[in-house]
Design an enzyme around this catalytic site. Structure first.
Site, PDB file in Angstrom:
ATOM      1  N   ASP A  70       0.827  -1.205   0.000  1.00 59.20           N
ATOM      2  CA  ASP A  70       0.000   0.000   0.000  1.00 59.20           C
ATOM      3  C   ASP A  70       0.861   1.255   0.000  1.00 59.20           C
ATOM      4  O   ASP A  70       0.492   2.273  -0.590  1.00 59.20           O
ATOM      5  CB  ASP A  70      -0.945  -0.002   1.206  1.00 59.20           C
ATOM      6  CG  ASP A  70      -1.986  -1.109   1.116  1.00 59.20           C
ATOM      7  OD1 ASP A  70      -2.701  -1.152   0.107  1.00 59.20           O
ATOM      8  OD2 ASP A  70      -2.071  -1.928   2.037  1.00 59.20           O
ATOM      9  N   HIS A 104      -5.134   0.905   5.169  1.00 60.61           N
ATOM     10  CA  HIS A 104      -4.832  -0.498   4.853  1.00 60.61           C
ATOM     11  C   HIS A 104      -3.471  -0.892   5.417  1.00 60.61           C
ATOM     12  O   HIS A 104      -3.324  -1.952   6.040  1.00 60.61           O
ATOM     13  CB  HIS A 104      -4.810  -0.714   3.338  1.00 60.61           C
ATOM     14  CG  HIS A 104      -6.123  -0.504   2.671  1.00 60.61           C
ATOM     15  ND1 HIS A 104      -6.290  -0.584   1.307  1.00 60.61           N
ATOM     16  CD2 HIS A 104      -7.351  -0.213   3.167  1.00 60.61           C
ATOM     17  CE1 HIS A 104      -7.550  -0.357   1.006  1.00 60.61           C
ATOM     18  NE2 HIS A 104      -8.214  -0.127   2.114  1.00 60.61           N
ATOM     19  N   TYR A 108      -2.712  -3.825   8.243  1.00 56.39           N
ATOM     20  CA  TYR A 108      -1.832  -4.982   8.065  1.00 56.39           C
ATOM     21  C   TYR A 108      -0.689  -4.969   9.076  1.00 56.39           C
ATOM     22  O   TYR A 108      -0.309  -6.012   9.608  1.00 56.39           O
ATOM     23  CB  TYR A 108      -1.282  -5.016   6.642  1.00 56.39           C
ATOM     24  CG  TYR A 108      -2.314  -5.353   5.599  1.00 56.39           C
ATOM     25  CD1 TYR A 108      -3.067  -6.527   5.694  1.00 56.39           C
ATOM     26  CD2 TYR A 108      -2.548  -4.510   4.511  1.00 56.39           C
ATOM     27  CE1 TYR A 108      -4.019  -6.842   4.740  1.00 56.39           C
ATOM     28  CE2 TYR A 108      -3.497  -4.825   3.550  1.00 56.39           C
ATOM     29  CZ  TYR A 108      -4.229  -5.986   3.669  1.00 56.39           C
ATOM     30  OH  TYR A 108      -5.173  -6.302   2.721  1.00 56.39           O
ATOM     31  N   GLU A 163      -3.191  -3.571  -8.159  1.00 50.08           N
ATOM     32  CA  GLU A 163      -4.339  -3.616  -7.251  1.00 50.08           C
ATOM     33  C   GLU A 163      -5.369  -4.671  -7.656  1.00 50.08           C
ATOM     34  O   GLU A 163      -6.111  -5.173  -6.814  1.00 50.08           O
ATOM     35  CB  GLU A 163      -4.979  -2.233  -7.165  1.00 50.08           C
ATOM     36  CG  GLU A 163      -4.026  -1.199  -6.565  1.00 50.08           C
ATOM     37  CD  GLU A 163      -4.684   0.132  -6.271  1.00 50.08           C
ATOM     38  OE1 GLU A 163      -5.143   0.312  -5.133  1.00 50.08           O
ATOM     39  OE2 GLU A 163      -4.733   0.986  -7.176  1.00 50.08           O
ATOM     40  N   GLU A 197     -10.014  -1.889  -2.658  1.00 49.64           N
ATOM     41  CA  GLU A 197      -9.101  -2.099  -3.783  1.00 49.64           C
ATOM     42  C   GLU A 197      -9.865  -2.389  -5.071  1.00 49.64           C
ATOM     43  O   GLU A 197      -9.421  -2.028  -6.161  1.00 49.64           O
ATOM     44  CB  GLU A 197      -8.115  -3.233  -3.476  1.00 49.64           C
ATOM     45  CG  GLU A 197      -7.173  -2.953  -2.312  1.00 49.64           C
ATOM     46  CD  GLU A 197      -6.265  -1.744  -2.521  1.00 49.64           C
ATOM     47  OE1 GLU A 197      -6.239  -1.171  -3.629  1.00 49.64           O
ATOM     48  OE2 GLU A 197      -5.566  -1.363  -1.565  1.00 49.64           O
ATOM     49  N   HIS A 200     -10.733   0.943  -6.352  1.00 50.45           N
ATOM     50  CA  HIS A 200      -9.553   1.599  -6.931  1.00 50.45           C
ATOM     51  C   HIS A 200      -9.259   1.046  -8.323  1.00 50.45           C
ATOM     52  O   HIS A 200      -8.882   1.793  -9.232  1.00 50.45           O
ATOM     53  CB  HIS A 200      -8.330   1.392  -6.029  1.00 50.45           C
ATOM     54  CG  HIS A 200      -8.483   1.976  -4.661  1.00 50.45           C
ATOM     55  ND1 HIS A 200      -7.645   1.651  -3.610  1.00 50.45           N
ATOM     56  CD2 HIS A 200      -9.386   2.861  -4.159  1.00 50.45           C
ATOM     57  CE1 HIS A 200      -8.032   2.311  -2.534  1.00 50.45           C
ATOM     58  NE2 HIS A 200      -9.076   3.041  -2.835  1.00 50.45           N
TER      59      HIS A 200
END
Length: 319
Positions: A70, A104, A108, A163, A197, A200
């Protein structure tokens, strides 16, 4: 010169809206906003302690890739796309995307920090783009496109592949854990992030359709097949999904299916002409990603930002 890249003296003011389709995408992104504090990962540790060493190894490596990726997407947005694209509506989307990518990455990183107790192993995972060859290969490919001299259109395709292809296989593997009733915090955050995502990736396809001088079909196919090969190697050789009980050949086919959906959305012929290998994976394929978003994954969407009827999306399909 592409009109969307031409110098625009009105770029500092939002109204009047000129590109309504792009603006609508921005409003959908805005409605999806969430923060890591809204994801309960407290119950994950019990499940984590019950996983096999292979399952833990797989999840840690997937999270390590995601934690760094990311940031790479954001670097591209900050250094290239936000500077190049001159239309306000797209700049609004890219600006919001950067905020979401930060969330994001934080999510994570928090998951790694929660599951992994050894500080040396944590550092190893947080530095995956240098310490893990399988992750480094994907990161290097994405970073190469940030600094490439190719035009906006080609680089747009490359990051749609990042992505839409590099992420999809890993999303599918985490959805597989959800199917097994494991790791509710991880799997819920995966739903939110895969929805983001997907949007996106849809946005990249929309921006591609606004290009008057897009890259050739041959160029697009080359970029996408390159990404597919790297991702197939990642999830069937370097980090095989068989570690968590998934079928590697099915995953390979799924990556080809996802690539076909992407190139079809871009207006070109499919490359692989394969069918989706599983009903389970249909729920997370590229087609309908925007609809997937509108159905409010996890019943989560900002109230009043967009008016949508309540829909209930189920992932309880036999795999």
């Amino acid at each position: 010169m592409e009109p969307i890249l031409a110098k625009n003296p009105n770029r500092f003011v939002i109204f009047p809206i000129q590109y309504h389709d792009i603006w609508n995408m921005y409003k959908k992104a805005e409605a999806s906003f969430w923060t890591v504090e809204e994801v309960d990962i407290s119950k994950d540790i019990n499940d984590w302690n019950k996983l096999t060493p292979d399952e833990k190894y797989f999840i840690k490596h997937v999270l390590a890739f995601f934690a760094a990726s990311d940031g790479i997407v954001n670097e591209n947005l900050a250094e290239r796309f936000c500077i190049e694209v001159q239309i306000t509506e797209a700049r609004c989307f890219y600006g919001f995307q950067m905020a979401i990518e930060n969330i994001h990455s934080e999510m994570y990183s928090l998951l790694i920090d929660t599951y992994v107790k050894d500080s040396n192993e944590k550092n190893y995972l947080f530095n995956a783009i240098e310490t893990m060859p399988c992750v480094k290969k994907k990161a290097d490919w994405a970073q190469k496109w940030i600094h490439d001299s190719a035009g906006y259109g080609e680089r747009l395709i490359a990051f749609a592949a990042v992505e839409g292809i590099f992420f999809s296989g890993s999303f599918a593997s985490i959805f597989w854990l959800k199917k097994r009733g494991l790791m509710p915090g991880l799997t819920f955050s995966n739903e939110l992030i895969s929805r983001d995502e997907g949007l996106h990736c849809d946005f990249a396809c929309l921006m591609f359709k606004h290009l008057l001088y897009p890259p050739s079909e041959e160029t697009v196919r080359s970029i996408i097949t390159d990404a597919v090969s790297i991702e197939q190697e990642f999830l069937t050789v370097a980090l095989p999904v068989k570690l968590i009980g998934m079928n590697c050949e099915m995953m390979k086919t799924y990556m080809e299916f996802v690539a076909d959906r992407l190139i079809s959305e871009l207006g070109f012929k499919r490359i692989y002409n394969v069918t989706n290998p599983s009903d389970f994976m249909e729920n997370i394929s590229l087609e309908g990603k925007t609809n997937f978003f509108e159905k409010r994954v996890g019943e989560y969407q900002k109230m009043g930002v967009m008016s949508q009827e309540d829909n209930h999306f189920s992932l309880d399909v036999d795999f």
